[in-house]
Scaffold this motif. Structure first.
Motif, PDB file in Angstrom:
ATOM      1  N   LEU A  29      26.260  -6.594  23.838  1.00  0.00           N
ATOM      2  CA  LEU A  29      26.880  -7.483  22.861  1.00  0.00           C
ATOM      3  C   LEU A  29      26.657  -8.955  23.167  1.00  0.00           C
ATOM      4  N   ALA A  30      25.915  -9.271  24.228  1.00  0.00           N
ATOM      5  CA  ALA A  30      25.787 -10.666  24.664  1.00  0.00           C
ATOM      6  C   ALA A  30      25.195 -11.554  23.573  1.00  0.00           C
ATOM      7  N   ARG A  31      24.170 -11.060  22.892  1.00  0.00           N
ATOM      8  CA  ARG A  31      23.527 -11.887  21.855  1.00  0.00           C
ATOM      9  C   ARG A  31      24.490 -12.160  20.700  1.00  0.00           C
ATOM     10  N   ALA A  32      25.226 -11.145  20.273  1.00  0.00           N
ATOM     11  CA  ALA A  32      26.173 -11.327  19.175  1.00  0.00           C
ATOM     12  C   ALA A  32      27.324 -12.240  19.584  1.00  0.00           C
ATOM     13  N   ILE A  33      27.769 -12.140  20.852  1.00  0.00           N
ATOM     14  CA  ILE A  33      28.858 -12.992  21.327  1.00  0.00           C
ATOM     15  C   ILE A  33      28.400 -14.442  21.392  1.00  0.00           C
ATOM     16  N   SER A  34      27.180 -14.670  21.856  1.00  0.00           N
ATOM     17  CA  SER A  34      26.653 -16.038  21.906  1.00  0.00           C
ATOM     18  C   SER A  34      26.534 -16.629  20.509  1.00  0.00           C
ATOM     19  N   ASP A  35      26.102 -15.805  19.561  1.00  0.00           N
ATOM     20  CA  ASP A  35      25.944 -16.286  18.191  1.00  0.00           C
ATOM     21  C   ASP A  35      27.295 -16.601  17.554  1.00  0.00           C
ATOM     22  N   ALA A  36      28.354 -15.924  17.991  1.00  0.00           N
ATOM     23  CA  ALA A  36      29.683 -16.158  17.415  1.00  0.00           C
ATOM     24  C   ALA A  36      30.228 -17.538  17.774  1.00  0.00           C
ATOM     25  N   SER A  37      29.876 -18.083  18.939  1.00  0.00           N
ATOM     26  CA  SER A  37      30.299 -19.426  19.373  1.00  0.00           C
ATOM     27  C   SER A  37      31.818 -19.573  19.336  1.00  0.00           C
ATOM     28  N   TRP A  38      32.521 -18.654  19.982  1.00  0.00           N
ATOM     29  CA  TRP A  38      33.978 -18.716  20.008  1.00  0.00           C
ATOM     30  C   TRP A  38      34.474 -19.965  20.740  1.00  0.00           C
ATOM     31  N   SER A  39      33.776 -20.373  21.796  1.00  0.00           N
ATOM     32  CA  SER A  39      34.206 -21.560  22.542  1.00  0.00           C
ATOM     33  C   SER A  39      34.104 -22.817  21.682  1.00  0.00           C
ATOM     34  N   THR A  40      33.017 -22.930  20.914  1.00  0.00           N
ATOM     35  CA  THR A  40      32.873 -24.078  20.020  1.00  0.00           C
ATOM     36  C   THR A  40      33.954 -24.063  18.944  1.00  0.00           C
ATOM     37  N   PHE A  41      34.260 -22.885  18.440  1.00  0.00           N
ATOM     38  CA  PHE A  41      35.311 -22.743  17.427  1.00  0.00           C
ATOM     39  C   PHE A  41      36.648 -23.238  17.972  1.00  0.00           C
ATOM     40  N   ARG A  42      36.988 -22.841  19.180  1.00  0.00           N
ATOM     41  CA  ARG A  42      38.261 -23.260  19.763  1.00  0.00           C
ATOM     42  C   ARG A  42      38.272 -24.762  20.046  1.00  0.00           C
ATOM     43  N   ARG A  43      37.145 -25.306  20.513  1.00  0.00           N
ATOM     44  CA  ARG A  43      37.081 -26.738  20.786  1.00  0.00           C
ATOM     45  C   ARG A  43      37.284 -27.544  19.498  1.00  0.00           C
ATOM     46  N   MET A  44      36.648 -27.104  18.411  1.00  0.00           N
ATOM     47  CA  MET A  44      36.823 -27.803  17.134  1.00  0.00           C
ATOM     48  C   MET A  44      38.267 -27.715  16.660  1.00  0.00           C
ATOM     49  N   LEU A  45      38.867 -26.533  16.790  1.00  0.00           N
ATOM     50  CA  LEU A  45      40.267 -26.381  16.387  1.00  0.00           C
ATOM     51  C   LEU A  45      41.168 -27.308  17.190  1.00  0.00           C
ATOM     52  N   ALA A  46      40.886 -27.450  18.479  1.00  0.00           N
ATOM     53  CA  ALA A  46      41.755 -28.229  19.363  1.00  0.00           C
ATOM     54  C   ALA A  46      41.798 -29.695  18.947  1.00  0.00           C
ATOM     55  N   TYR A  47      40.618 -30.313  18.748  1.00  0.00           N
ATOM     56  CA  TYR A  47      40.669 -31.746  18.452  1.00  0.00           C
ATOM     57  C   TYR A  47      41.082 -32.015  17.010  1.00  0.00           C
ATOM     58  N   LYS A  48      40.790 -31.109  16.085  1.00  0.00           N
ATOM     59  CA  LYS A  48      41.231 -31.318  14.701  1.00  0.00           C
ATOM     60  C   LYS A  48      42.741 -31.138  14.571  1.00  0.00           C
ATOM     61  N   ALA A  49      43.291 -30.159  15.297  1.00  0.00           N
ATOM     62  CA  ALA A  49      44.745 -29.984  15.283  1.00  0.00           C
ATOM     63  C   ALA A  49      45.434 -31.199  15.901  1.00  0.00           C
ATOM     64  N   ASP A  50      44.850 -31.764  16.930  1.00  0.00           N
ATOM     65  CA  ASP A  50      45.415 -32.953  17.564  1.00  0.00           C
ATOM     66  C   ASP A  50      45.361 -34.149  16.620  1.00  0.00           C
ATOM     67  N   TRP A  51      44.255 -34.295  15.887  1.00  0.00           N
ATOM     68  CA  TRP A  51      44.109 -35.404  14.946  1.00  0.00           C
ATOM     69  C   TRP A  51      45.137 -35.337  13.826  1.00  0.00           C
ATOM     70  N   TYR A  52      45.315 -34.161  13.246  1.00  0.00           N
ATOM     71  CA  TYR A  52      46.060 -34.043  11.992  1.00  0.00           C
ATOM     72  C   TYR A  52      47.469 -33.491  12.162  1.00  0.00           C
ATOM     73  N   GLY A  53      47.986 -33.491  13.389  1.00  0.00           N
ATOM     74  CA  GLY A  53      49.381 -33.133  13.608  1.00  0.00           C
ATOM     75  C   GLY A  53      49.686 -31.661  13.456  1.00  0.00           C
ATOM     76  N   ARG A  54      48.729 -30.797  13.784  1.00  0.00           N
ATOM     77  CA  ARG A  54      48.958 -29.352  13.750  1.00  0.00           C
ATOM     78  C   ARG A  54      49.224 -28.842  15.167  1.00  0.00           C
ATOM     79  N   ASP A  55      49.770 -27.631  15.261  1.00  0.00           N
ATOM     80  CA  ASP A  55      50.094 -27.024  16.551  1.00  0.00           C
ATOM     81  C   ASP A  55      49.097 -25.906  16.846  1.00  0.00           C
ATOM     82  N   LEU A  56      48.353 -26.058  17.932  1.00  0.00           N
ATOM     83  CA  LEU A  56      47.434 -25.013  18.380  1.00  0.00           C
ATOM     84  C   LEU A  56      48.020 -24.359  19.616  1.00  0.00           C
ATOM     85  N   VAL A  57      48.257 -23.064  19.540  1.00  0.00           N
ATOM     86  CA  VAL A  57      48.831 -22.306  20.655  1.00  0.00           C
ATOM     87  C   VAL A  57      47.779 -21.317  21.139  1.00  0.00           C
TER      88      VAL A  57
END
Length: 383
Positions: free
Chosen positions: A286-314
């Protein structure tokens, strides 16, 4: 509505003239050389003499290097990007001593890619024109989106990727208003077939960008293998291969940006799992499919956007048995094989049956709300 002043980078394509490109490429090489020499000096000073060398000492070394006849070319470019490279090295060592990253590594020499950072003393920005130090004309920039009104960049980074594309990133201070409060909350379960499953029951299908671009990449790799290494045709084939990879990467980032922006706009609280992506990549099936999913990038984007716009990321613990627990009664069952896509509660009193991923997303949301209610940190504690 709360408004906070934050640093935000705006990235644009740029098209330097041949003379500007030559100067920038020379600057990239000098930045890499100074960084590597400073890293080598700091490493040797510690292992040979147990002496700690910081930014001030490496800055003094840079002055000595520029006086040497064999390194006189360092004077042909702006000194600011080289000083910034020393500051980046200092920050890398600070993160290493804090246990956040590994030991700093040497920068590799690459044919096309590179980057150089300019601070205010090394550029001027007036009326939408950016002029870098030791450049004969303003840099031609494609303004794909407007800068904030009266923007005054504090730093500028010029970079070039492996596909030969030039970019300029302007760091500005911007007043970002928090979004209006909402009552919606969502838990997100990461997957492969369904890239993300929301506790609302929505399945976000994986676009499989890597699979769609695999044939093109394979052809470019085959073409590269048939060229003589070091020849002009070899370098051209390298660029074509890099462009195929860049096409996949750009599509992936565009998709993730649109998805994370939608989630932040529609929900007040967003709960995700603390996935060990590096450990999951050891599964070669599953390594190729996991790399293509980019879960780490998804979480990083969620983190700074939630911080910018006053949302809560848990972020809940990665060991939460979300797939094995019933979201209705809390009964836990034995391990469920991956090919079983429906969760059925083992309790006879409950008998709850639901899509496996939706059930997991509901458990993630419940755990995240419990963490937030108890006042715990947004990230699980690690030993």
């Amino acid at each position: 509505m709360a408004v906070e002043t934050r640093h935000r980078a705006y990235r644009y394509r740029c098209y330097p003239t041949p003379s500007q490109a030559e100067n920038l490429i020379r600057t990239f090489g000098c930045v890499r050389l100074v960084y590597n020499k400073a890293l080598d000096a700091r490493t040797k000073a510690w292992y040979r003499r147990k002496e700690r060398v910081g930014y001030a000492e490496t800055s003094a070394l840079l002055t000595k290097w520029k006086r040497r006849s064999d390194l006189a070319f360092l004077n042909e470019v702006s000194s600011v990007p080289m000083q910034q490279a020393l500051r980046h090295l200092q920050k890398g060592f600070a993160h290493f001593f804090e246990g956040r990253t590994g030991y700093p590594r040497f920068k590799k020499k690459r044919v096309l890619s590179g980057a150089a950072e300019y601070t205010k003393s090394a550029f001027t920005f007036r009326s939408g024109e950016l002029r870098l130090a030791k450049q004969d004309a303003p840099l031609r920039i494609k303004w794909s989106r407007p800068l904030p009104a009266a923007a005054d960049p504090s730093a500028v980074t010029v970079s070039r990727d492996g596909a030969g594309r030039w970019f300029v990133s302007l760091l500005v201070e911007e007043d970002i208003a928090a979004l209006p409060q909402r009552s919606e909350e969502v838990g997100i379960d990461a997957g492969i077939t369904s890239l993300f499953t929301l506790s609302t029951g929505e399945h976000v299908t994986s676009p499989r960008h890597e699979r769609r671009g695999r044939l093109r990449i394979r052809q470019r790799q085959r073409d590269l293998s048939r060229k003589q290494q070091g020849s002009a045709n070899y370098r051209k084939a390298q660029v074509r291969l890099a462009r195929a990879h860049a096409r996949v990467s750009d599509r992936r980032h565009d998709f993730l940006h649109k998805l994370t922006t939608r989630l932040v706009r529609e929900n007040q609280t967003i709960v995700v799992e603390d996935l060990s992506v590096r450990g999951m990549l050891s599964n070669h099936t599953l390594a190729r499919a996991i790399s293509d999913a980019s879960w780490s990038t998804f979480r990083r984007m969620l983190a700074y956007k939630a911080d910018w716009y006053g949302r809560d990321l848990v972020v809940v613990d990665r060991y939460l048995p979300s797939s094995k627990t019933c979201s209705e009664c809390g009964t836990m069952r034995q391990a469920i094989p991956l090919n079983v896509r429906t969760f059925r509660c083992p309790s006879k009193r409950c008998g709850h049956s639901e899509d496996r991923d939706v059930n997991a997303a509901k458990n993630i949301l419940a755990a995240g709300l419990a963490v937030a209610a108890c006042g715990d940190g947004v990230r699980p504690k690690r030993s």
